[in-house]
Structure formats: structure tokens, C-alpha cells
Design a protein around this motif. Sequence first.
Motif: not given
Length: 279
Positions: A142, A168-169, A172-173, A175-181
Motif C-alpha cells: 500500500e 489496489w483491488s 483492499y481485498q 484489508k477486508g475492504a471489499y466494497r473498495q476492492a
Amino acid sequence: SRLLNNLGIFYRILERYEDALNIYDQSYALREAAKDTMGMANNLFNMAAAHSKIKEPEKALSKLELAEQLYQAINSPFDVLTCKVAKGTAYIDLGEFDLALELFNTILTYPDITSLTNPYKINMYQSLAYVHLKRGEVKLAEDYLNTIEQDIASQANAQQISRNHELWSQVYQEKGAYRQAYGSLLEFKKLSDTINAQDNARFRQEMETKYLTREKEYEISLLNTEKELTEVKLKAARQRNIGLGLGLLLFGGLLIWVFRLFSITKKQHRVISKANKEK
């Protein structure tokens, strides 16, 4: 040799990598004969790029090592640096992530790192992010992506932007930020589809050009064949006419000879007959 090298680059743009490699080989031979060290190194670097595109990282790495030696011999630090960045990418393609990371970290300590132009800088930092993701080091990945965020927004090409969305996808994945991923993945797919559509259009145009060229060459070949066939027929007709003329001439000569022989024989016969009567 420069013209050949530029032609090789043109073939690379068209993604005709085998043709590009053939041209680079010819250009390299000319530059080697002229003892053009810089030109030889540039050729090797371009060969490596072509090998990389056709998934031949071993050959790419080999060419880059030779190019780096030549760049060092003529004291060209910027070119040595870009060679090392490309070597790091080759290590990644070979699955040698530790070697790639070691090389990239070494490059980051070079005082000449500030001279690295944005395309190479972006490629290196994206490669670093990719390696750290492979090693499960999401925070470091990151950080490297954040480092080039401004460069991506202002100076990256379409493929680099596409790759950035993909990386970045993955970040984010992890990090568990699935919406952003998911959002980054959609951007990656949209841009990839655009790139593929452009590539397909270019490929279709190239194939059509090739087909039309070959069709025209075939038509010219047919015309040439018909012309040659006509010439052969005319030649055969001339030879036939000459043969016929000679035959008629010989036949006429034979008739004259026979007629003269007949006349002489007849005259002799009359003389003999007259002599017999006088007796």
C-alpha cells in the motif's frame, strides 16, 4: 542500423514481437561491426522487452545482463538504472520474488534514483507492491502504491493505470475492504476491456491489411503467370511456324530436285531412243 532499430520498435508497438526480434538481430550485427556500444546496448534492451512480451523471461534477463554490462562500460548510469529495473521485472516473471525485492531495494539506495523517469519509476513501484503482496506484506504494498499515486494520475499510460487498479483491488481485498476492492476491480476490468478492444481493432486492421496485400500479390502473380503462359504459347507458335516453313522449304526443294531429275532422265531417254532409231 538506427532505421532497423526504429523498425523493430514499430513492430513491437504492433505486437509483432518475433518480427521485432529479427529486425533487432540485424541491427545489432550492424552496430557490432561499427563498434557502436551504445547502439548495441539499446538493441539488447529492446530485445529483452520483446522477449518479456512473449513470456520468455530467461532470454529477457540474459539480454538485460549483457545490456547492463555495455551501459556500464560507456558510463551511462541512467541506462544502467533502467536495466536494473527491467531485470527486477524479469525476476518477478521467473517467480524469483526474493531476488526481485533485493534488486529493487538496492536500486532505491542509488543516488541516481531521482533521474529515473516516471514510466520506469511507476513500473518499479508497482512491481514492488506486487512482490510485497505475494509475500503477504500488505502495508508495504500500500505504501508503494501511495508513493506513485500522483504520477499515476498525471503521467501513467493506460496499461499502468489498469495495473494500478488491479493492485489496489488486491490490497483492499487483503484489508477486508471489499466494497473498495470491488470498485477497483471494476475500474481494472473496464480499462482492460478498452485496451483489449483497441488491441483487437489494431489486430483486425493489421490482418485485413495483410490479407489485402496477399490478395493483391496473388492477383499480380496470376497476371504474371498468364503473361508467362502467353509468352510460352507465342514462342511455341513461332517455333511451330518456323518448323512448318522449313518443312515446306525442304519439301519444295525436294520437289524441284525430283522434277529436275525427272527432266534429265526423260532427256536422256529421248537421246537414247533417237540413237537407237539411227542405227
